[in-house]
Write a protein that holds these residues in place. Structure first.
Motif, mmCIF file in Angstrom:
data_model
loop_
_atom_site.group_PDB
_atom_site.id
_atom_site.type_symbol
_atom_site.label_atom_id
_atom_site.label_comp_id
_atom_site.label_asym_id
_atom_site.label_seq_id
_atom_site.Cartn_x
_atom_site.Cartn_y
_atom_site.Cartn_z
ATOM 1 N N GLN A 90 0.871 -1.171 0.000
ATOM 2 C CA GLN A 90 0.000 0.000 0.000
ATOM 3 C C GLN A 90 0.910 1.225 0.000
ATOM 4 O O GLN A 90 1.863 1.292 0.781
ATOM 5 N N SER A 91 0.660 2.175 -0.883
ATOM 6 C CA SER A 91 1.612 3.271 -1.112
ATOM 7 C C SER A 91 1.865 4.133 0.116
ATOM 8 O O SER A 91 3.001 4.536 0.365
ATOM 9 N N GLU A 92 0.856 4.421 0.914
ATOM 10 C CA GLU A 92 1.034 5.319 2.058
ATOM 11 C C GLU A 92 1.748 4.655 3.229
ATOM 12 O O GLU A 92 2.658 5.221 3.819
ATOM 13 N N THR A 93 1.357 3.427 3.566
ATOM 14 C CA THR A 93 1.897 2.754 4.758
ATOM 15 C C THR A 93 3.026 1.782 4.442
ATOM 16 O O THR A 93 3.730 1.342 5.346
ATOM 17 N N GLN A 94 3.160 1.390 3.192
ATOM 18 C CA GLN A 94 4.128 0.381 2.753
ATOM 19 C C GLN A 94 3.831 -1.004 3.320
ATOM 20 O O GLN A 94 4.683 -1.891 3.295
ATOM 21 N N ARG A 95 2.613 -1.209 3.831
ATOM 22 C CA ARG A 95 2.216 -2.541 4.292
ATOM 23 C C ARG A 95 1.826 -3.378 3.082
ATOM 24 O O ARG A 95 1.246 -2.870 2.117
ATOM 25 N N ARG A 96 2.139 -4.669 3.142
ATOM 26 C CA ARG A 96 1.832 -5.576 2.039
ATOM 27 C C ARG A 96 0.376 -6.036 2.146
ATOM 28 O O ARG A 96 -0.042 -6.582 3.166
ATOM 29 N N LEU A 97 -0.379 -5.816 1.078
ATOM 30 C CA LEU A 97 -1.797 -6.145 1.043
ATOM 31 C C LEU A 97 -2.012 -7.606 0.672
ATOM 32 O O LEU A 97 -1.153 -8.235 0.054
ATOM 33 N N ILE A 98 -3.182 -8.119 1.022
ATOM 34 C CA ILE A 98 -3.564 -9.476 0.631
ATOM 35 C C ILE A 98 -4.664 -9.347 -0.410
ATOM 36 O O ILE A 98 -5.695 -8.701 -0.172
#
Length: 173
Positions: A90-98
């Protein structure tokens, strides 16, 4: 290693903590395919059940800390699998999405992004967390593993790695 008698039943996955979103479901994040794995915004009867498919050939029981595919028991307008898969950041948080879909990338032992683990939450009976770390699929690979949690984006609850863990419970469909 504990066994969980989930196979081949359908189960809903929902947060173990009330007021932390609802059952897991398919989310249309940006009005196009693929669909993302997420949660209903509130507790209730909505959401889709899932099935578990262990990686181990011939295994008929879902076991804690073992690789398995998780697939929504649902059909969609997207012409693709509803199997969970590690997606983009995710561009804002850099968390990897499922997201949902089949893994087309091959590692030394096969596709890895579709495999997740269930693990018990400390000593709490019936409370678990989900993790992406397909070490059974590819024991020689080096992964940046992560636990599944929620990420709110535009009033939608998406599932993502690399943040707070979301404790879950399973409810027979």
């Amino acid at each position: 290693m504990t066994k969980i008698d989930f196979y081949p039943q359908d189960y809903y996955i929902k947060p173990a903590i009330t007021d932390n979103g609802g059952r897991f479901t398919l989310i249309d994040r940006n009005n196009s395919c693929p669909l993302y794995v997420g949660q209903e915004n509130t507790s209730g009867p909505e959401g889709f059940p899932v099935t578990f498919a262990p990686f181990e050939e011939g295994e008929t029981v879902v076991r804690e800390r073992r690789d398995q595919k998780i697939t929504f028991s649902a059909s969609t307008t997207c012409v693709q699998s509803t199997t969970w898969k590690l997606g983009e950041k995710q561009s804002e948080t850099q968390r990897r999405l499922i997201v949902t879909g089949s893994d087309e990338v091959e590692s030394p032992r096969g596709a890895t992004s579709n495999y997740f683990k269930i693990d018990k939450q400390a000593d709490l009976d019936g409370i678990y967390y989900l993790q992406w770390c397909p070490t059974e699929v590819c024991p020689i690979c080096k992964f940046i593993c992560g636990n599944v949690g929620a990420l709110v984006e535009n009033d939608k609850r998406l599932l993502a790695l690399d943040g707070s863990v979301l404790p879950v419970v399973f409810e027979r469909a």
